[in-house]
Design an enzyme around this catalytic site. Structure first.
Site, PDB file in Angstrom:
ATOM      1  N   LEU A 193       0.868  -1.175   0.000  1.00  0.00           N
ATOM      2  CA  LEU A 193       0.000   0.000   0.000  1.00  0.00           C
ATOM      3  C   LEU A 193       0.901   1.221   0.000  1.00  0.00           C
ATOM      4  CD1 LEU A 193      -2.684  -0.999   2.686  1.00  0.00           C
ATOM      5  CD2 LEU A 193      -2.972  -0.999   0.196  1.00  0.00           C
ATOM      6  N   ASP A 194       0.524   2.263  -0.748  1.00  0.00           N
ATOM      7  CA  ASP A 194       1.390   3.433  -0.785  1.00  0.00           C
ATOM      8  C   ASP A 194       1.283   4.230   0.517  1.00  0.00           C
ATOM      9  OD1 ASP A 194      -0.747   5.346  -0.934  1.00  0.00           O
ATOM     10  OD2 ASP A 194      -0.908   5.022  -3.082  1.00  0.00           O
ATOM     11  N   LEU A 195       2.126   5.230   0.647  1.00  0.00           N
ATOM     12  CA  LEU A 195       2.262   6.004   1.879  1.00  0.00           C
ATOM     13  C   LEU A 195       0.935   6.551   2.384  1.00  0.00           C
ATOM     14  CD1 LEU A 195       4.487   7.279   3.824  1.00  0.00           C
ATOM     15  CD2 LEU A 195       4.271   9.319   2.386  1.00  0.00           C
ATOM     16  N   ASN A 196       0.101   7.029   1.476  1.00  0.00           N
ATOM     17  CA  ASN A 196      -1.144   7.710   1.854  1.00  0.00           C
ATOM     18  C   ASN A 196      -2.373   6.802   1.835  1.00  0.00           C
ATOM     19  OD1 ASN A 196       0.066  10.291   2.218  1.00  0.00           O
ATOM     20  ND2 ASN A 196       0.221  10.462  -0.011  1.00  0.00           N
ATOM     21  N   THR A 197      -2.163   5.495   1.675  1.00  0.00           N
ATOM     22  CA  THR A 197      -3.266   4.539   1.715  1.00  0.00           C
ATOM     23  C   THR A 197      -3.175   3.731   2.997  1.00  0.00           C
ATOM     24  OG1 THR A 197      -3.280   4.379  -0.700  1.00  0.00           O
ATOM     25  CG2 THR A 197      -4.387   2.624   0.513  1.00  0.00           C
TER      26      THR A 197
END
Length: 281
Positions: free
Chosen positions: A108-112
């Site tokens: 999952l990316d940083l903002n997810t």
């Protein structure tokens, strides 16, 4: 250990997924009997394997555990094992292992935020990430803007992104009124920022994104942000059967080891999703 593919042996021993091990072999990070390994190499217990210049600790099929964790990732954590910028990673608060390593199934990316699955078994990780498994991922997304029915139809029929066609296999209104509304959407692939890019292709802004399901595994309500929960052996058997994997003997822990793990689980601290802008240096 019988003659097996090198990447399969390394994955089972907890060094990473099979796909990741194939990349390591291609990068020259693995050697067998003093020579640089190549894709297609097969090894047995007689072979000397090194990873990054160090002797590899190889786990046989009979010895390899199959443990699975569900983790609720907060916004602001990266999905890599180590971050050169010193940001917190999803591995920082996982329970330690006596042998092997936790392998992340997808990222999952940083903002997810939301559901991340970890396992000690490279074969299970490989099966859950391989496109042939047709495993879907469900996300809860909050979007800013008007979403007419025709837009939802377009998103399900397919949109051309910079890396090819993409679509939601399902997308439905969930909650909210006014400018911000929540939708649940499902994708079959794990392309980088695919969910965000699909919504942004329609001129909408994604303000929150959370994964709530990966295949048959849901994010339970009792697993709060920044905490984990281990699947029971019964749940692991069901998951293994769905993936067509042979069953393994249950993980046996000494009483003291089991008590320590239970204590760790009970004393986890909830870490709220604060986002990178609010992170203290």
């Amino acid at each position: 250990m019988s003659d097996e593919k090198l990447q399969k042996v390394l994955a089972r021993s907890g060094y990473g997924s099979r796909r990741e091990m194939e990349r390591w072999i291609g990068e020259g990070r693995v050697s067998v009997n003093g020579r640089s390994a190549t894709l297609g190499d097969r090894v047995s217990h007689r072979d000397q394997i090194q990873v990054n210049g160090r002797a590899a600790t190889i786990v046989s099929e009979a010895e390899s555990p199959r443990r699975v964790l569900i983790y609720n990732k907060p916004v602001g954590e990266v999905s890599t094992r180590h971050d050169p910028e010193g940001r917190p990673t999803v591995y920082d608060h996982l329970p330690p292992l006596r042998t092997g390593r936790w392998i992340a199934i997808g990222r999952l990316d940083l903002n997810t935020s939301g559901l991340l699955v970890f396992t000690t078994d490279g074969e299970l990780a490989h099966m859950m990430m391989h496109p042939s498994a047709n495993i879907d991922r469900e996300y809860a997304v909050r979007v800013l803007g008007n979403v007419p029915e025709e837009m939802l139809t377009r998103l399900k029929e397919g949109v051309l992104l910079e890396d090819g066609m993409a679509k939601f296999t399902d997308v439905r209104f969930f909650d909210g009124d006014g400018a911000n509304k929540w939708y649940h959407c499902v994708v079959m692939e794990g392309r980088n920022r695919e969910v965000r890019r699909l919504w942004e292709s329609q001129g909408l802004q994604v303000s929150r994104l959370k994964r709530v399901r990966y295949g048959s595994l849901f994010l339970p309500s009792d697993v709060k942000a920044g905490t984990w929960k281990e699947l029971t052996q019964k749940d692991i058997k069901v998951l293994s059967s769905k993936l067509g994997l042979d069953q393994k003997k249950p993980v046996r822990m000494k009483p003291a080891e089991k008590e320590k793990l239970e204590r760790r689980y009970k004393h986890q601290q909830i870490r709220h999703s604060v986002g990178p802008k609010h992170r203290k240096d």
